[in-house]
Design a protein around this motif. Structure first.
Motif, PDB file in Angstrom:
ATOM      1  N   GLY A  97     -34.497   2.686  -4.639  1.00 20.14           N
ATOM      2  CA  GLY A  97     -35.593   3.285  -3.891  1.00 20.14           C
ATOM      3  C   GLY A  97     -35.274   3.579  -2.440  1.00 20.14           C
ATOM      4  N   THR A  98     -34.503   2.699  -1.791  1.00 10.62           N
ATOM      5  CA  THR A  98     -34.159   2.920  -0.387  1.00 10.62           C
ATOM      6  C   THR A  98     -33.353   4.192  -0.223  1.00 10.62           C
ATOM      7  OG1 THR A  98     -34.231   0.562   0.133  1.00 10.62           O
ATOM      8  CG2 THR A  98     -32.930   1.956   1.599  1.00 10.62           C
ATOM      9  N   VAL A  99     -32.300   4.330  -1.004  1.00  7.60           N
ATOM     10  CA  VAL A  99     -31.444   5.517  -0.926  1.00  7.60           C
ATOM     11  C   VAL A  99     -32.244   6.777  -1.246  1.00  7.60           C
ATOM     12  CG1 VAL A  99     -29.543   6.715  -2.116  1.00  7.60           C
ATOM     13  CG2 VAL A  99     -29.259   4.344  -1.357  1.00  7.60           C
ATOM     14  N   ILE A 100     -33.071   6.711  -2.272  1.00  6.57           N
ATOM     15  CA  ILE A 100     -33.810   7.903  -2.696  1.00  6.57           C
ATOM     16  C   ILE A 100     -34.831   8.330  -1.654  1.00  6.57           C
ATOM     17  CG2 ILE A 100     -35.459   8.773  -4.404  1.00  6.57           C
ATOM     18  CD1 ILE A 100     -33.981   7.037  -6.487  1.00  6.57           C
ATOM     19  N   ASP A 101     -35.580   7.368  -1.109  1.00 10.40           N
ATOM     20  CA  ASP A 101     -36.599   7.718  -0.110  1.00 10.40           C
ATOM     21  C   ASP A 101     -35.966   8.323   1.139  1.00 10.40           C
ATOM     22  OD1 ASP A 101     -38.608   6.926  -1.754  1.00 10.40           O
ATOM     23  OD2 ASP A 101     -39.261   5.213  -0.584  1.00 10.40           O
ATOM     24  N   ILE A 102     -34.811   7.802   1.539  1.00 14.37           N
ATOM     25  CA  ILE A 102     -34.120   8.360   2.705  1.00 14.37           C
ATOM     26  C   ILE A 102     -33.599   9.761   2.391  1.00 14.37           C
ATOM     27  CG2 ILE A 102     -32.125   8.110   4.242  1.00 14.37           C
ATOM     28  CD1 ILE A 102     -32.470   5.060   3.972  1.00 14.37           C
ATOM     29  N   ALA A 103     -32.993   9.925   1.213  1.00 15.45           N
ATOM     30  CA  ALA A 103     -32.415  11.216   0.840  1.00 15.45           C
ATOM     31  C   ALA A 103     -33.462  12.325   0.853  1.00 15.45           C
ATOM     32  CB  ALA A 103     -31.763  11.120  -0.531  1.00 15.45           C
ATOM     33  N   LYS A 104     -34.678  12.005   0.450  1.00 15.97           N
ATOM     34  CA  LYS A 104     -35.740  13.015   0.464  1.00 15.97           C
ATOM     35  C   LYS A 104     -35.956  13.549   1.880  1.00 15.97           C
ATOM     36  CE  LYS A 104     -38.349  11.453  -3.579  1.00 15.97           C
ATOM     37  NZ  LYS A 104     -39.609  10.898  -4.104  1.00 15.97           N
TER      38      LYS A 104
ATOM     39  N   PRO B  69     -31.239   7.911 -10.022  1.00 14.01           N
ATOM     40  CA  PRO B  69     -31.723   6.554  -9.756  1.00 14.01           C
ATOM     41  C   PRO B  69     -30.828   5.506 -10.417  1.00 14.01           C
ATOM     42  CG  PRO B  69     -33.027   7.576 -11.481  1.00 14.01           C
ATOM     43  CD  PRO B  69     -32.080   8.631 -10.986  1.00 14.01           C
ATOM     44  N   THR B  70     -30.645   4.389  -9.716  1.00 12.76           N
ATOM     45  CA  THR B  70     -29.829   3.293 -10.266  1.00 12.76           C
ATOM     46  C   THR B  70     -30.660   2.034 -10.492  1.00 12.76           C
ATOM     47  OG1 THR B  70     -29.165   2.579  -8.045  1.00 12.76           O
ATOM     48  CG2 THR B  70     -27.732   4.164  -9.169  1.00 12.76           C
ATOM     49  N   THR B  71     -31.974   2.157 -10.378  1.00 11.15           N
ATOM     50  CA  THR B  71     -32.888   1.090 -10.789  1.00 11.15           C
ATOM     51  C   THR B  71     -33.832   1.679 -11.827  1.00 11.15           C
ATOM     52  OG1 THR B  71     -34.653   1.512  -9.186  1.00 11.15           O
ATOM     53  CG2 THR B  71     -32.816   0.120  -8.463  1.00 11.15           C
ATOM     54  N   CYS B  72     -34.648   0.830 -12.421  1.00  5.87           N
ATOM     55  CA  CYS B  72     -35.583   1.325 -13.441  1.00  5.87           C
ATOM     56  C   CYS B  72     -36.999   1.060 -12.972  1.00  5.87           C
ATOM     57  CB  CYS B  72     -35.309   0.678 -14.787  1.00  5.87           C
ATOM     58  SG  CYS B  72     -35.058  -1.104 -14.712  1.00  5.87           S
ATOM     59  N   GLY B  73     -37.308   1.530 -11.753  1.00 10.24           N
ATOM     60  CA  GLY B  73     -38.610   1.198 -11.225  1.00 10.24           C
ATOM     61  C   GLY B  73     -39.318   2.235 -10.399  1.00 10.24           C
TER      62      GLY B  73
ATOM     63  N   SER C  91     -37.967  -4.003  -9.995  1.00 17.59           N
ATOM     64  CA  SER C  91     -38.098  -2.547 -10.091  1.00 17.59           C
ATOM     65  C   SER C  91     -38.909  -2.138 -11.311  1.00 17.59           C
ATOM     66  CB  SER C  91     -36.715  -1.879 -10.105  1.00 17.59           C
ATOM     67  OG  SER C  91     -35.959  -2.237 -11.232  1.00 17.59           O
ATOM     68  N   SER C  92     -38.666  -2.774 -12.452  1.00 13.36           N
ATOM     69  CA  SER C  92     -39.394  -2.373 -13.661  1.00 13.36           C
ATOM     70  C   SER C  92     -40.860  -2.800 -13.616  1.00 13.36           C
ATOM     71  CB  SER C  92     -38.706  -2.924 -14.912  1.00 13.36           C
ATOM     72  OG  SER C  92     -38.530  -4.315 -14.855  1.00 13.36           O
ATOM     73  N   VAL C  93     -41.166  -3.932 -12.954  1.00 14.57           N
ATOM     74  CA  VAL C  93     -42.569  -4.308 -12.747  1.00 14.57           C
ATOM     75  C   VAL C  93     -43.269  -3.244 -11.906  1.00 14.57           C
ATOM     76  CG1 VAL C  93     -44.063  -5.918 -11.497  1.00 14.57           C
ATOM     77  CG2 VAL C  93     -42.389  -6.797 -13.105  1.00 14.57           C
ATOM     78  N   ASP C  94     -42.571  -2.721 -10.920  1.00 12.57           N
ATOM     79  CA  ASP C  94     -43.137  -1.646 -10.104  1.00 12.57           C
ATOM     80  C   ASP C  94     -43.477  -0.444 -10.979  1.00 12.57           C
ATOM     81  OD1 ASP C  94     -43.960  -0.429  -7.721  1.00 12.57           O
ATOM     82  OD2 ASP C  94     -41.977   0.419  -7.335  1.00 12.57           O
ATOM     83  N   ALA C  95     -42.585  -0.105 -11.914  1.00  4.65           N
ATOM     84  CA  ALA C  95     -42.856   1.021 -12.812  1.00  4.65           C
ATOM     85  C   ALA C  95     -44.066   0.743 -13.701  1.00  4.65           C
ATOM     86  CB  ALA C  95     -41.621   1.298 -13.674  1.00  4.65           C
ATOM     87  N   LEU C  96     -44.186  -0.488 -14.175  1.00  2.00           N
ATOM     88  CA  LEU C  96     -45.353  -0.863 -14.982  1.00  2.00           C
ATOM     89  C   LEU C  96     -46.642  -0.680 -14.183  1.00  2.00           C
ATOM     90  CD1 LEU C  96     -46.521  -2.169 -17.581  1.00  2.00           C
ATOM     91  CD2 LEU C  96     -46.171  -4.394 -16.488  1.00  2.00           C
ATOM     92  N   ILE C  97     -46.607  -1.043 -12.915  1.00  5.09           N
ATOM     93  CA  ILE C  97     -47.787  -0.887 -12.065  1.00  5.09           C
ATOM     94  C   ILE C  97     -48.058   0.591 -11.785  1.00  5.09           C
ATOM     95  CG2 ILE C  97     -48.747  -1.408  -9.780  1.00  5.09           C
ATOM     96  CD1 ILE C  97     -47.104  -4.057  -9.920  1.00  5.09           C
ATOM     97  N   HIS C  98     -47.008   1.385 -11.563  1.00  6.64           N
ATOM     98  CA  HIS C  98     -47.189   2.836 -11.415  1.00  6.64           C
ATOM     99  C   HIS C  98     -47.952   3.404 -12.613  1.00  6.64           C
ATOM    100  CE1 HIS C  98     -43.314   3.191  -8.769  1.00  6.64           C
ATOM    101  NE2 HIS C  98     -44.384   2.864  -8.054  1.00  6.64           N
ATOM    102  N   ALA C  99     -47.500   3.014 -13.799  1.00  5.60           N
ATOM    103  CA  ALA C  99     -48.113   3.548 -15.015  1.00  5.60           C
ATOM    104  C   ALA C  99     -49.561   3.096 -15.144  1.00  5.60           C
ATOM    105  CB  ALA C  99     -47.303   3.105 -16.233  1.00  5.60           C
TER     106      ALA C  99
ATOM    107  N   VAL D 247     -40.942  -8.367   1.873  1.00  4.51           N
ATOM    108  CA  VAL D 247     -40.967  -8.729   0.459  1.00  4.51           C
ATOM    109  C   VAL D 247     -40.569  -7.489  -0.340  1.00  4.51           C
ATOM    110  CG1 VAL D 247     -42.390  -9.601  -1.434  1.00  4.51           C
ATOM    111  CG2 VAL D 247     -42.844 -10.339   0.925  1.00  4.51           C
ATOM    112  N   PRO D 248     -39.650  -7.613  -1.318  1.00  2.89           N
ATOM    113  CA  PRO D 248     -39.273  -6.447  -2.128  1.00  2.89           C
ATOM    114  C   PRO D 248     -40.495  -5.753  -2.695  1.00  2.89           C
ATOM    115  CG  PRO D 248     -37.830  -8.294  -2.623  1.00  2.89           C
ATOM    116  CD  PRO D 248     -38.899  -8.823  -1.709  1.00  2.89           C
ATOM    117  N   HIS D 249     -40.425  -4.437  -2.745  1.00  4.41           N
ATOM    118  CA  HIS D 249     -41.592  -3.614  -3.067  1.00  4.41           C
ATOM    119  C   HIS D 249     -42.246  -4.010  -4.391  1.00  4.41           C
ATOM    120  CE1 HIS D 249     -44.174  -0.126  -3.179  1.00  4.41           C
ATOM    121  NE2 HIS D 249     -43.637   0.282  -4.310  1.00  4.41           N
ATOM    122  N   GLY D 250     -41.449  -4.120  -5.450  1.00  2.00           N
ATOM    123  CA  GLY D 250     -42.023  -4.469  -6.747  1.00  2.00           C
ATOM    124  C   GLY D 250     -42.643  -5.848  -6.759  1.00  2.00           C
ATOM    125  N   GLU D 251     -41.998  -6.788  -6.076  1.00  2.00           N
ATOM    126  CA  GLU D 251     -42.532  -8.148  -6.002  1.00  2.00           C
ATOM    127  C   GLU D 251     -43.853  -8.169  -5.238  1.00  2.00           C
ATOM    128  OE1 GLU D 251     -41.105 -12.643  -4.617  1.00  2.00           O
ATOM    129  OE2 GLU D 251     -39.687 -10.974  -4.593  1.00  2.00           O
TER     130      GLU D 251
END
Length: 371
Positions: free
Chosen positions: A88-95, A125-129, A179-187, A265-269
């Protein structure tokens, strides 16, 4: 009524070699990544592209200070494409790097300068979140403001979103979970959003099923089993990104931002701290609305009664990522009202997507209960 918008072309490759050959990486490309990802996956295929390692500019989640240092080191060189390989850090900066340069990225977050895209953007992406490869959102910690804030604009969409499960397999277990918990919350948040449509709901529900069923398998077969079903989480994250990119996230993300911004605190946590408590409040406020359909999906997966669905969901998630009270992260009791007012003032972009509105007192009560 607009039902669905997916801007990036979405690709999937088995290996980074296939990806690099297809996109013909080379001069006039800037790769933003981490050295531990670049060495095994992209170095032999870079073919003259410039490379920036995000970690050289700071650790943790993106900040305006980190972004500004990277922009400064890019100088005046004209790039045709930005290629992001990372979390997420790399992707948000790249945007933000795909936009015309600005002296201070804080100006972008405070809407003092226009967002003008002048480079193509390829995201792997290299995480699943985060699902960020298909969204138009970039989030950063604003150091001087002691909070996190997001920008949502069509200028931030990637041109190409590329899924390569190979690069996600070695994700450490804790980062896999957060990261995957974050995706679950997104959904879940996007499913209940007033902006949801029948199309976004399909992506939300399939993401929930993929991720939760994957968790149940991992708890049964062990942590290492995640590498055998990593495709399910990569797709689940992507589906969740499509859903929340259209329908939006809500109070869970809004209330978590001061915790992430102030206590790193990490975003997903941070999101998970608030997830089930906020959904319990939704269910109390309007149990017969759309949340009843969501609870039915969750109870089918968890094999429990709808009345106990959030307790049973918490039991599963706590085995993967044990929750702690807010005070254990460093939050002070007097910050409950401070954070509440910060959220009301700065996170209306998210709060408008709540399944049920939250009053100031309900936000205070949520922080207090989790404190």
């Amino acid at each position: 009524m607009k039902l669905l918008k997916i801007v990036p072309e979405i690709y999937k490759f088995d290996t980074t070699e296939e990806f690099a050959n297809f996109f013909n990486i080379g001069k006039r490309d800037l790769i933003l990544t981490n050295e531990f990802l670049y060495k095994p996956f992209l170095e032999k295929y870079a073919d003259g592209a410039d490379v920036i390692f995000q970690e050289k500019y700071g650790s943790g989640e993106p900040s305006d200070e980190m972004i500004n240092k990277i922009i400064k080191d890019m100088g005046n060189k004209k790039y045709a494409r930005i290629l992001a390989l990372g979390g997420g850090t790399v992707i948000d900066i790249a945007k933000l790097l795909s936009l015309k340069y600005t002296e201070d990225s804080l100006d972008l977050f405070e809407e003092k300068v226009p967002l003008i895209k002048d480079k193509e953007l390829i995201i792997v992406p290299t995480t699943c979140g985060t699902g960020s490869e298909v969204t138009n959102v970039s989030v950063a910690e604003l150091k001087s403001k002691h909070t996190k804030k997001g920008i949502a604009s069509d200028e931030l969409y990637a041109d190409y979103a590329v899924l390569i499960p190979e690069v996600v397999k070695n994700l450490p277990y804790k980062f896999f979970v957060t990261s995957s918990v974050d995706a679950l919350i997104h959904a879940s948040e996007s499913y209940l959003s007033p902006k949801a449509t029948s199309y976004t709901e399909m992506f939300s529900i399939e993401a929930i099923r993929l991720i939760l069923n994957g968790y149940i398998k991992i708890l049964s077969k062990g942590q290492n089993y995640r590498t055998e079903i990593i495709d399910e989480f990569v797709l689940g994250s992507n589906y969740a990104g499509i859903a929340f990119g259209n329908a939006g996230c809500a109070a869970v993300h809004a209330l978590s931002y001061p915790i992430g911004g102030n206590y790193h605190v990490p975003h997903g946590e941070a999101n998970y701290i608030f997830f089930t408590e906020i959904f319990k409040t939704y269910a109390r406020k309007n149990p017969q609305g759309k949340i009843k359909k969501l609870n039915n999906v969750l109870s089918d997966i968890l094999h429990c009664n709808q009345e106990n669905v959030y307790e049973d969901l918490s039991k599963v998630l706590d085995k993967l990522l044990p929750r702690k009270p807010l005070r254990e992260y460093g939050m002070k009791e007097e910050e409950i009202e401070i954070f509440t007012d910060d959220v009301i003032k700065g996170q209306q972009r998210l709060l408008v997507n709540n399944y049920e509105p939250f009053s100031r007192q309900e936000i205070i009560d949520t922080y207090r209960k989790l404190y």
